[in-house]
Motif scaffolding. Structure first.
Motif, PDB file in Angstrom:
ATOM      1  N   ALA A 299      10.188  -2.751  -1.198  1.00 18.43           N
ATOM      2  CA  ALA A 299       8.886  -2.975  -1.133  1.00 18.43           C
ATOM      3  C   ALA A 299       8.441  -2.713  -2.676  1.00 18.43           C
ATOM      4  CB  ALA A 299       8.037  -2.067  -0.181  1.00 18.43           C
ATOM      5  N   LEU A 300       8.669  -1.606  -3.246  1.00 13.95           N
ATOM      6  CA  LEU A 300       8.180  -1.426  -4.673  1.00 13.95           C
ATOM      7  C   LEU A 300       8.652  -2.469  -5.440  1.00 13.95           C
ATOM      8  CD1 LEU A 300       6.944   0.289  -6.791  1.00 13.95           C
ATOM      9  CD2 LEU A 300       9.139   1.564  -7.065  1.00 13.95           C
TER      10      LEU A 300
ATOM     11  N   CYS B 250       2.911   3.258  -3.705  1.00 15.78           N
ATOM     12  CA  CYS B 250       4.453   3.078  -3.304  1.00 15.78           C
ATOM     13  C   CYS B 250       5.254   4.160  -3.905  1.00 15.78           C
ATOM     14  CB  CYS B 250       4.785   1.734  -3.430  1.00 15.78           C
ATOM     15  SG  CYS B 250       6.267   1.289  -2.725  1.00 15.78           S
TER      16      CYS B 250
ATOM     17  N   ASP C  80       6.018  -5.011  -4.965  1.00 14.09           N
ATOM     18  CA  ASP C  80       4.614  -4.557  -5.607  1.00 14.09           C
ATOM     19  C   ASP C  80       4.626  -5.007  -7.022  1.00 14.09           C
ATOM     20  OD1 ASP C  80       3.877  -3.935  -3.031  1.00 14.09           O
ATOM     21  OD2 ASP C  80       4.234  -1.659  -3.243  1.00 14.09           O
TER      22      ASP C  80
ATOM     23  N   LYS D 271      12.072   1.255   0.992  1.00 16.36           N
ATOM     24  CA  LYS D 271      10.748   1.472   0.272  1.00 16.36           C
ATOM     25  C   LYS D 271      10.923   0.957  -1.293  1.00 16.36           C
ATOM     26  CE  LYS D 271       6.605   2.792   0.707  1.00 16.36           C
ATOM     27  NZ  LYS D 271       5.589   2.113   1.752  1.00 16.36           N
TER      28      LYS D 271
ATOM     29  N   VAL E 107      -1.322  -0.118  -5.757  1.00 13.32           N
ATOM     30  CA  VAL E 107      -0.630  -0.362  -4.643  1.00 13.32           C
ATOM     31  C   VAL E 107       0.672   0.221  -5.061  1.00 13.32           C
ATOM     32  CG1 VAL E 107       0.625  -2.142  -3.168  1.00 13.32           C
ATOM     33  CG2 VAL E 107      -1.927  -1.958  -3.210  1.00 13.32           C
ATOM     34  N   ALA E 108       1.387  -0.297  -5.994  1.00 11.04           N
ATOM     35  CA  ALA E 108       2.472   0.017  -6.585  1.00 11.04           C
ATOM     36  C   ALA E 108       2.415   1.651  -6.939  1.00 11.04           C
ATOM     37  CB  ALA E 108       2.846  -0.637  -7.900  1.00 11.04           C
TER      38      ALA E 108
ATOM     39  N   GLU F 214       5.043   7.707  -2.360  1.00  5.04           N
ATOM     40  CA  GLU F 214       5.908   7.830  -1.229  1.00  5.04           C
ATOM     41  C   GLU F 214       7.412   7.910  -1.386  1.00  5.04           C
ATOM     42  OE1 GLU F 214       4.933   4.938   1.988  1.00  5.04           O
ATOM     43  OE2 GLU F 214       3.224   4.282   1.128  1.00  5.04           O
ATOM     44  N   ILE F 215       7.831   7.051  -2.418  1.00  2.00           N
ATOM     45  CA  ILE F 215       9.390   7.125  -2.448  1.00  2.00           C
ATOM     46  C   ILE F 215       9.704   8.295  -3.361  1.00  2.00           C
ATOM     47  CG2 ILE F 215      11.125   6.240  -4.131  1.00  2.00           C
ATOM     48  CD1 ILE F 215       9.560   3.376  -3.719  1.00  2.00           C
TER      49      ILE F 215
END
Length: 135
Positions: free
Chosen positions: A61-62, A18, A65, A58, A14-15, A21-22
Motif C-alpha cells: 500500500a505504501l 502509512c 501511496d 502495508k 496519506v503516505a 502505521e508500518i
C-alpha cells in the motif's frame, strides 16, 4: 489555493500516515523477534511472522501511496524518488529455516526497514514543507 498543490499535499499526508502505521508494526514485530531470538519458540515466531505479513501487505500500500505522491508532484513540477526494499522473502526464509541466525537476520532487516521508513518520512516532510511554502 491551487488544487494541484492540495492534491500533492494530501498524497504526502496519506503516505506519511502509512509510514507511521508500518513503523508501529515494525516495532511490534521487533519486540516479538526478541522473543523468538531468545528461544520463546512457536509463540514468538508465530506473532513475529504475522507482523511481518502485515508489514508486507502495508508496504504494498505504501508503494502505491508513494507512486501517487510522485504523480502529484509531477503536476506541480517537482520530482521525487523513493526506494524501499521489499521484505517479503523474509517470511518464507523464517518459516522454513527457523533458527537463531535467520531470526537475528530478520530482526536486523526489521531495523533496516525502520531506518528506510524514517528516511522516506523525512523526504516526505521536506516535500510537505516545500508545498506548504507554495500556498
Amino acid at each position: 489555493m491551487n488544487q494541484q498543490l492540495i492534491k500533492a499535499r494530501d498524497a504526502v499526508d496519506v503516505a506519511l500516515a502509512c509510514i507511521d502505521e508500518i513503523q508501529k508494526m515494525t516495532s511490534n514485530a521487533k519486540a516479538w523477534s526478541w522473543f523468538d531470538i531468545l528461544g520463546n519458540g512457536f509463540i514468538g515466531s508465530f506473532y513475529k511472522r504475522q507482523n511481518i505479513k502485515n508489514i508486507n501487505d502495508k508496504m504494498t500500500a505504501l508503494q502505491e501511496d508513494l507512486q501517487r505522491v510522485v504523480a502529484e508532484l509531477e503536476d506541480i513540477n517537482l520530482t521525487a524518488d523513493f526506494n524501499l526494499s521489499d521484505t517479503s522473502p523474509d517470511l518464507f526464509l523464517d518459516v522454513f529455516f527457523d533458527n537463531i541466525v535467520t531470526d537475528i537476520r530478520v530482526h536486523q532487516e526489521l531495523s533496516d526497514l525502520n531506518h528506510e521508513l524514517e528516511n522516506t518520512a523525512e523526504q516526505l516532510n521536506i516535500i510537505a514543507r516545500v508545498i506548504d511554502n507554495e500556498f
